[in-house]
Write an enzyme that holds these catalytic residues in place. Structure first.
Site, PDB file in Angstrom:
ATOM      1  N   LEU A  24       0.827  -1.217   0.000  1.00  0.00           N
ATOM      2  CA  LEU A  24       0.000   0.000   0.000  1.00  0.00           C
ATOM      3  C   LEU A  24       0.854   1.256   0.000  1.00  0.00           C
ATOM      4  O   LEU A  24       0.610   2.197  -0.735  1.00  0.00           O
ATOM      5  CB  LEU A  24      -0.870   0.038   1.264  1.00  0.00           C
ATOM      6  CG  LEU A  24      -2.235  -0.618   1.235  1.00  0.00           C
ATOM      7  CD1 LEU A  24      -2.872  -0.514   2.616  1.00  0.00           C
ATOM      8  CD2 LEU A  24      -3.134   0.003   0.187  1.00  0.00           C
ATOM      9  N   LYS A  26       4.859   3.053   1.555  1.00  0.00           N
ATOM     10  CA  LYS A  26       6.079   2.963   2.350  1.00  0.00           C
ATOM     11  C   LYS A  26       6.062   4.105   3.333  1.00  0.00           C
ATOM     12  O   LYS A  26       6.078   5.264   2.934  1.00  0.00           O
ATOM     13  CB  LYS A  26       7.311   3.121   1.443  1.00  0.00           C
ATOM     14  CG  LYS A  26       7.450   2.028   0.427  1.00  0.00           C
ATOM     15  CD  LYS A  26       8.545   2.387  -0.570  1.00  0.00           C
ATOM     16  CE  LYS A  26       8.493   1.435  -1.758  1.00  0.00           C
ATOM     17  NZ  LYS A  26       9.399   1.774  -2.829  1.00  0.00           N
ATOM     18  N   GLY A  27       6.012   3.796   4.583  1.00  0.00           N
ATOM     19  CA  GLY A  27       6.069   4.853   5.589  1.00  0.00           C
ATOM     20  C   GLY A  27       7.521   5.105   5.946  1.00  0.00           C
ATOM     21  O   GLY A  27       8.425   4.463   5.418  1.00  0.00           O
ATOM     22  N   SER A  28       7.736   6.046   6.853  1.00  0.00           N
ATOM     23  CA  SER A  28       9.111   6.328   7.263  1.00  0.00           C
ATOM     24  C   SER A  28       9.695   5.153   8.019  1.00  0.00           C
ATOM     25  O   SER A  28      10.892   4.929   8.021  1.00  0.00           O
ATOM     26  CB  SER A  28       9.162   7.542   8.186  1.00  0.00           C
ATOM     27  OG  SER A  28       8.322   8.532   7.731  1.00  0.00           O
ATOM     28  N   GLY A  30       8.377   1.805   8.016  1.00  0.00           N
ATOM     29  CA  GLY A  30       8.063   0.445   7.607  1.00  0.00           C
ATOM     30  C   GLY A  30       7.175   0.407   6.386  1.00  0.00           C
ATOM     31  O   GLY A  30       6.822   1.439   5.824  1.00  0.00           O
ATOM     32  N   LYS A  47       0.954  -3.475   8.864  1.00  0.00           N
ATOM     33  CA  LYS A  47       2.150  -2.639   8.987  1.00  0.00           C
ATOM     34  C   LYS A  47       3.298  -3.532   9.433  1.00  0.00           C
ATOM     35  O   LYS A  47       3.214  -4.221  10.450  1.00  0.00           O
ATOM     36  CB  LYS A  47       1.897  -1.536  10.009  1.00  0.00           C
ATOM     37  CG  LYS A  47       2.939  -0.467  10.029  1.00  0.00           C
ATOM     38  CD  LYS A  47       2.448   0.756  10.801  1.00  0.00           C
ATOM     39  CE  LYS A  47       3.543   1.797  10.895  1.00  0.00           C
ATOM     40  NZ  LYS A  47       3.078   3.007  11.562  1.00  0.00           N
ATOM     41  N   ASP A 147       2.185  13.490  16.236  1.00  0.00           N
ATOM     42  CA  ASP A 147       2.493  13.523  14.804  1.00  0.00           C
ATOM     43  C   ASP A 147       1.201  13.593  13.987  1.00  0.00           C
ATOM     44  O   ASP A 147       1.064  12.936  12.962  1.00  0.00           O
ATOM     45  CB  ASP A 147       3.315  12.286  14.436  1.00  0.00           C
ATOM     46  CG  ASP A 147       4.040  12.448  13.096  1.00  0.00           C
ATOM     47  OD1 ASP A 147       4.221  13.606  12.653  1.00  0.00           O
ATOM     48  OD2 ASP A 147       4.410  11.434  12.490  1.00  0.00           O
TER      49      ASP A 147
END
Ligand SMILES: Nc1ncnc2c1ncn2[C@@H]1O[C@H](COP(=O)(O)OP(=O)(O)OP(=O)(O)O)[C@@H](O)[C@H]1O
Length: 485
Positions: A24, A26-28, A30, A47, A147
């Site tokens: 889905l 790419k986060g910071s 993972g 995740k 955040d």
């Protein structure tokens, strides 16, 4: 990253229950996969994070502990309609997995970038009230997000919001951890954190920035300290926000007063909610629409406490049963985007504030399906807010374009560029625009007068009773002589 992919990639079965469908995002910290629960067919978001102590962990720094923390926060929070639910958690040798409820409408960042964020007055209000409810609930459970930003506000199928990504959350009432969060959304005391700050109050600041993102698709500040000139202005005068967002309504400003108070003690969730409930129009565009409708529909004087006429849903179909029809109308191309101020590269305008999407590489954004409508709109090409001050050259170009008028019998004087020097602090951008418009209008009237006098003299000339008073010969130039030959 590759190591993670190996663990749970397309088609892989996790824990005998979840089948990976696709990556889905790419986060910071993972990768997040779309997966299917093979028992009940339910779609979930998984995740995937590397585990502490594994070789891959070294390259991930923060995420090593993040998993445990995130799991802890989810557990503490339990279930709430506006918070992403943790459905399950699993571990493999190298990885840990959070199985989360899937939010099929993606996140708010994508929604804004694709012109499908909340637009209409009531939708923005519902949206903001849900956000306030979620934050209030989180805080009542002793979890502070730190955040909050559009990327971490997810949208469900029916358009409700869900706050997610608790990777940087804390349960501390007071912390000295500085600069945890995202610069553009951080409260000033969170950014500098000299002597510590209350994370609870920092979340309220972020609510204000999110509201500005929704309304204008821009960020007011690059960083919340004096190195950003716009923030420096804001410290001196809160109303400088009107220079950054000229179409912001006073109602919106009233909400922001309670979010973006420099003194954290003056930020209050109750006051934010009350101010949101009171909003009649979020932008002056809405106000003019309201007035237009009022003139059309109301008979007699306007009652002082009239129930405001809401902006007509020009681009939004009638309520289709969902609380947020905007979120379902994914194919919708707005006829009239009332709340957006996204600049268009083809018609250059001066931008003070920061494009929300500037940090995303163009290719990445295309990959993510951004630029659906106006590719150029989201890439200002301008750097930070500081760099986004118009240069004298930009102004010259703009003025040249503006005064590229068709041939006319009068010479149009180009306004002196100096008068518009952007470094002049005495005038706001809105003043310049106003002066521009006034001058343009004066010029138009002058030309009309000239034209009218041309018409009169031509008509008079063909009239046998016309008496030459010598007037027209002056302005027609050679024309009069030609005619008389
Ligand atoms: N529950 C969900 N439903 C749908 N998409 C999701 C979900 N959770 C995450 N995503 C997608 O994955 C992206 C990254 O997720 P998340 O923010 O949780 O990870 P992260 O590594 O902490 O990222 P960052 O800190 O950079 O925002 C989101 O922006 C979103 O596009």
């Amino acid at each position: 990253m590759e190591c993670m992919r190996d663990s749970f990639q397309d088609g892989a079965i996790l824990g005998g229950r979840y089948q990976a469908i696709k990556l889905l995002n790419k986060g910071s910290f993972g990768l997040v996969y779309l997966a299917k629960n093979i028992v009940n067919e339910e779609l979930v978001a998984v995740k995937c994070l590397v585990k502490a102590g594994t070789p891959a962990a070294a390259s991930y720094g923060l995420c090593v502990d993040e998993f445990n923390e995130e799991l802890r926060f989810h557990t503490k929070l339990g279930s709430h309609p506006h918070i992403v639910d943790l459905l399950d958690s699993l571990e493999t040798e190298n990885h840990t997995f959070l199985v989360l409820e899937f939010c099929p409408n993606g996140d708010l960042y994508e929604a804004i970038s694709q012109d499908r964020g909340p637009l209409e007055t009531e939708h923005v209000r519902d949206f903001m009230l849900q956000l306030v409810d979620a934050v209030e609930y989180m805080h009542s459970r002793g979890v502070y997000h730190r955040d909050l930003k559009p990327e971490n506000i997810f949208l469900t199928k029916d358009g409700n919001i869900k706050i997610g990504d608790f990777g940087l959350a804390t349960t501390e009432e007071w912390t000295e951890e500085s600069a945890v969060g995202s610069d553009r959304y951080m409260a000033p005391e969170q950014y500098d954190a000299i002597g510590g700050y209350e994370p609870r109050k920092a979340d309220l600041w972020a609510i204000g920035i999110c509201l500005l993102n929704i309304l204008f698709a821009r960020n007011p500040f690059t960083v919340p300290n004096e190195t950003d000139p716009l923030f420096a202005d804001y410290i001196l005068d809160r109303e400088s926000l009107f220079d950054i967002f000229p179409t912001m309504s006073y109602d919106t400003f009233e909400v922001l007063v309670h979010c973006l108070a420099l003194d954290p003690h003056k930020r209050s969730l109750d006051d934010i909610r009350t101010a949101i409930e009171r909003v009649v129009s979020w932008t002056t565009d809405d106000e003019s629409l309201d007035e237009f409708c009022t003139e059309e529909r109301e008979v007699g004087p306007v009652a002082p406490n009239r129930e405001p006429l809401r902006t007509p849903s020009l681009q939004i179909p009638a309520n289709n049963g969902s609380a947020f029809p905007w979120a379902q109308a994914l194919q919708m191309t707005p006829v009239h985007r009332q709340l957006s101020n996204i600049p268009d590269e083809e018609e250059p305008t001066v931008r003070y504030s920061e494009d929300m999407f500037k940090d995303r590489p163009h290719a990445y954004r295309q990959e993510m399906g951004y630029f659906t409508h106006h590719p150029a709109s989201y890439d200002s090409g301008l750097g930070s807010s500081y760099a986004s001050f118009p240069s004298a050259k930009d102004f010259q170009l703009r003025m040249d374009d503006k005064y590229k008028t068709p041939a006319a019998p009068v010479k149009i004087e180009k306004p002196a560029v100096d008068a518009f020097t952007p470094t002049s602090t005495s005038k706001s951008w809105s003043d310049w625009v106003l002066e521009d418009e006034e001058e343009e209008e004066e010029e138009r009237l002058r030309m009309e007068r000239e034209k009218a006098s041309n018409r009169r003299s031509w008509a008079d000339f063909s009239d046998p009773g016309y008496e030459d008073d010598g007037y027209d010969a002056e302005w027609v130039g050679g024309g009069w002589d030609d005619l008389t030959v």
